[in-house]
Design a protein around this motif. Structure first.
Motif, PDB file in Angstrom:
ATOM      1  N   UNK A   1      15.309  18.975  10.370  1.00  0.00           N
ATOM      2  CA  UNK A   1      14.071  19.673  10.028  1.00  0.00           C
ATOM      3  C   UNK A   1      13.724  19.601   8.539  1.00  0.00           C
ATOM      4  N   UNK A   2      14.478  18.784   7.800  1.00  0.00           N
ATOM      5  CA  UNK A   2      14.144  18.527   6.402  1.00  0.00           C
ATOM      6  C   UNK A   2      13.733  17.062   6.255  1.00  0.00           C
ATOM      7  N   UNK A   3      14.634  16.157   6.630  1.00  0.00           N
ATOM      8  CA  UNK A   3      14.308  14.728   6.599  1.00  0.00           C
ATOM      9  C   UNK A   3      14.811  13.994   7.843  1.00  0.00           C
ATOM     10  N   UNK A   4      15.190  14.758   8.859  1.00  0.00           N
ATOM     11  CA  UNK A   4      15.589  14.190  10.147  1.00  0.00           C
ATOM     12  C   UNK A   4      15.136  15.155  11.236  1.00  0.00           C
ATOM     13  N   UNK A   5      14.237  14.681  12.106  1.00  0.00           N
ATOM     14  CA  UNK A   5      13.629  15.565  13.096  1.00  0.00           C
ATOM     15  C   UNK A   5      13.994  15.126  14.508  1.00  0.00           C
ATOM     16  N   UNK A   6      14.533  16.052  15.317  1.00  0.00           N
ATOM     17  CA  UNK A   6      14.919  15.706  16.690  1.00  0.00           C
ATOM     18  C   UNK A   6      13.727  15.203  17.494  1.00  0.00           C
TER      19      UNK A   6
ATOM     20  N   UNK B   1       0.853  -1.190   0.000  1.00  0.00           N
ATOM     21  CA  UNK B   1       0.000   0.000   0.000  1.00  0.00           C
ATOM     22  C   UNK B   1       0.883   1.232   0.000  1.00  0.00           C
ATOM     23  N   UNK B   2       0.627   2.139  -0.920  1.00  0.00           N
ATOM     24  CA  UNK B   2       1.417   3.366  -1.006  1.00  0.00           C
ATOM     25  C   UNK B   2       0.810   4.436  -0.102  1.00  0.00           C
ATOM     26  N   UNK B   3       1.661   5.054   0.739  1.00  0.00           N
ATOM     27  CA  UNK B   3       1.166   6.077   1.659  1.00  0.00           C
ATOM     28  C   UNK B   3       2.299   6.992   2.103  1.00  0.00           C
ATOM     29  N   UNK B   4       1.985   8.270   2.232  1.00  0.00           N
ATOM     30  CA  UNK B   4       2.893   9.238   2.843  1.00  0.00           C
ATOM     31  C   UNK B   4       2.400   9.446   4.269  1.00  0.00           C
ATOM     32  N   UNK B   5       3.117   8.907   5.235  1.00  0.00           N
ATOM     33  CA  UNK B   5       2.655   8.913   6.628  1.00  0.00           C
ATOM     34  C   UNK B   5       2.454  10.324   7.161  1.00  0.00           C
ATOM     35  N   UNK B   6       3.262  11.258   6.687  1.00  0.00           N
ATOM     36  CA  UNK B   6       3.170  12.639   7.161  1.00  0.00           C
ATOM     37  C   UNK B   6       1.950  13.376   6.608  1.00  0.00           C
TER      38      UNK B   6
ATOM     39  N   UNK C   1      12.079  10.510  11.071  1.00  0.00           N
ATOM     40  CA  UNK C   1      12.026  11.130   9.744  1.00  0.00           C
ATOM     41  C   UNK C   1      10.661  11.768   9.459  1.00  0.00           C
ATOM     42  N   UNK C   2       9.786  11.774  10.459  1.00  0.00           N
ATOM     43  CA  UNK C   2       8.455  12.359  10.300  1.00  0.00           C
ATOM     44  C   UNK C   2       8.426  13.784  10.821  1.00  0.00           C
TER      45      UNK C   2
ATOM     46  N   UNK D   1      12.849   3.869  16.989  1.00  0.00           N
ATOM     47  CA  UNK D   1      13.487   4.973  16.274  1.00  0.00           C
ATOM     48  C   UNK D   1      14.742   5.417  17.019  1.00  0.00           C
ATOM     49  N   UNK D   2      15.582   6.183  16.322  1.00  0.00           N
ATOM     50  CA  UNK D   2      16.801   6.723  16.918  1.00  0.00           C
ATOM     51  C   UNK D   2      16.499   8.078  17.535  1.00  0.00           C
ATOM     52  N   UNK D   3      16.521   8.142  18.851  1.00  0.00           N
ATOM     53  CA  UNK D   3      16.253   9.401  19.551  1.00  0.00           C
ATOM     54  C   UNK D   3      17.434  10.357  19.351  1.00  0.00           C
ATOM     55  N   UNK D   4      17.135  11.655  19.385  1.00  0.00           N
ATOM     56  CA  UNK D   4      18.100  12.671  18.985  1.00  0.00           C
ATOM     57  C   UNK D   4      19.377  12.671  19.824  1.00  0.00           C
TER      58      UNK D   4
END
Length: 246
Positions: free
Chosen positions: A188-193, A97-102, A123-124, A148-151
């Motif tokens: 803040x583009x493709x990696x969010x703290x 299934x194709x989806x953009x989670x954001x 990455x969201x 996920x990897x926390x900041x």
């Protein structure tokens, strides 16, 4: 002697050193993600999550589908979902299934006994919206495996770690000047703290969700670390959460 055997057994179970060694030689290839998946499945089974025939699974943000393919081997009915179809050749024809989670409502994907969301949350742009929508994709007894990897983890900046400790807005720029080379991620583009305490707070404030279990992903035997505020932000290389409905 008993202590030596205990330490030996612990090192055999832990995979962090194996992942680091493999990444240094081969980067994050398919086998790297296979090690992660197999270890996570071991933890899921130890946590009492039923995996087998009849278990409906959603591998959300599946990438090449390595995690989900291991669950297929367990007999699970796996649906893969991501923004684009990057599934391995051997998964050609698998439900996708194709989806953009954001940007899209995840509830359109249906409901599942187990939802896997591995290495996606950081990455969201809108992780809060995703977590609050989780109730819509879980069956009454279903669980979400969120990892996920926390900041503040040593790998929080991904390829420009540990320069991320120099600041969310300038660490990656200092990396560019000092190290250079190709960089995949930009804050803040493709990696969010993201922070473990923050995510736990979001879940606990949601009247429909509950934390079932929490551990540092690659050394789950040290789960007590996740109950120490601040300390967990630095000592958890990657946070693993099991989230269920209240």
């Amino acid at each position: 002697m008993a202590k030596i055997r205990s330490v030996s057994r612990l090192l055999h179970i832990m995979i962090l050193h194996k992942l680091v060694a493999h990444h240094l030689k081969h980067k994050d290839d398919a086998y790297f993600y296979l090690l992660q998946a197999q270890d996570a499945i071991r933890w899921l089974e130890q946590s009492g999550v039923a995996l087998g025939k009849g278990t409906r699974v959603l591998d959300l943000g599946c990438g090449h589908g390595v995690f989900g393919s291991e669950l297929v081997k367990k007999g699970c009915q796996v649906t893969f979902a991501d923004e684009e179809n990057y599934l391995l050749p051997e998964l050609a024809g698998a439900p996708f299934r194709q989806i953009n989670i954001d940007k899209e409502d995840v509830s359109k994907l249906g409901s599942y006994d187990l939802v896997i969301c591995s290495n996606v949350l950081e990455h969201l742009a809108k992780p809060v919206d995703f977590i609050n929508a989780v109730k819509n994709i879980l069956t009454p007894s279903g669980v979400l495996y969120l990892s996920w990897t926390n900041w503040l983890s040593i790998w929080g900046g991904h390829e420009f770690s540990p320069f991320h400790y120099l600041g969310r807005n300038r660490g990656h720029l200092i990396y560019d000047k000092v190290v250079g080379g190709k960089r995949k991620h930009t804050p803040y583009v493709n990696l969010f703290p993201t922070y473990i305490g923050e995510i736990l707070g979001i879940i606990r404030r949601n009247p429909n969700l509950r934390v079932v279990k929490i551990a540092p992903r690659y050394y789950t035997e040290f789960s007590f670390l996740m109950h120490i505020p601040v300390v967990r932000e630095f000592l958890a290389w990657n946070c693993a959460l099991l989230i269920g409905k209240k």
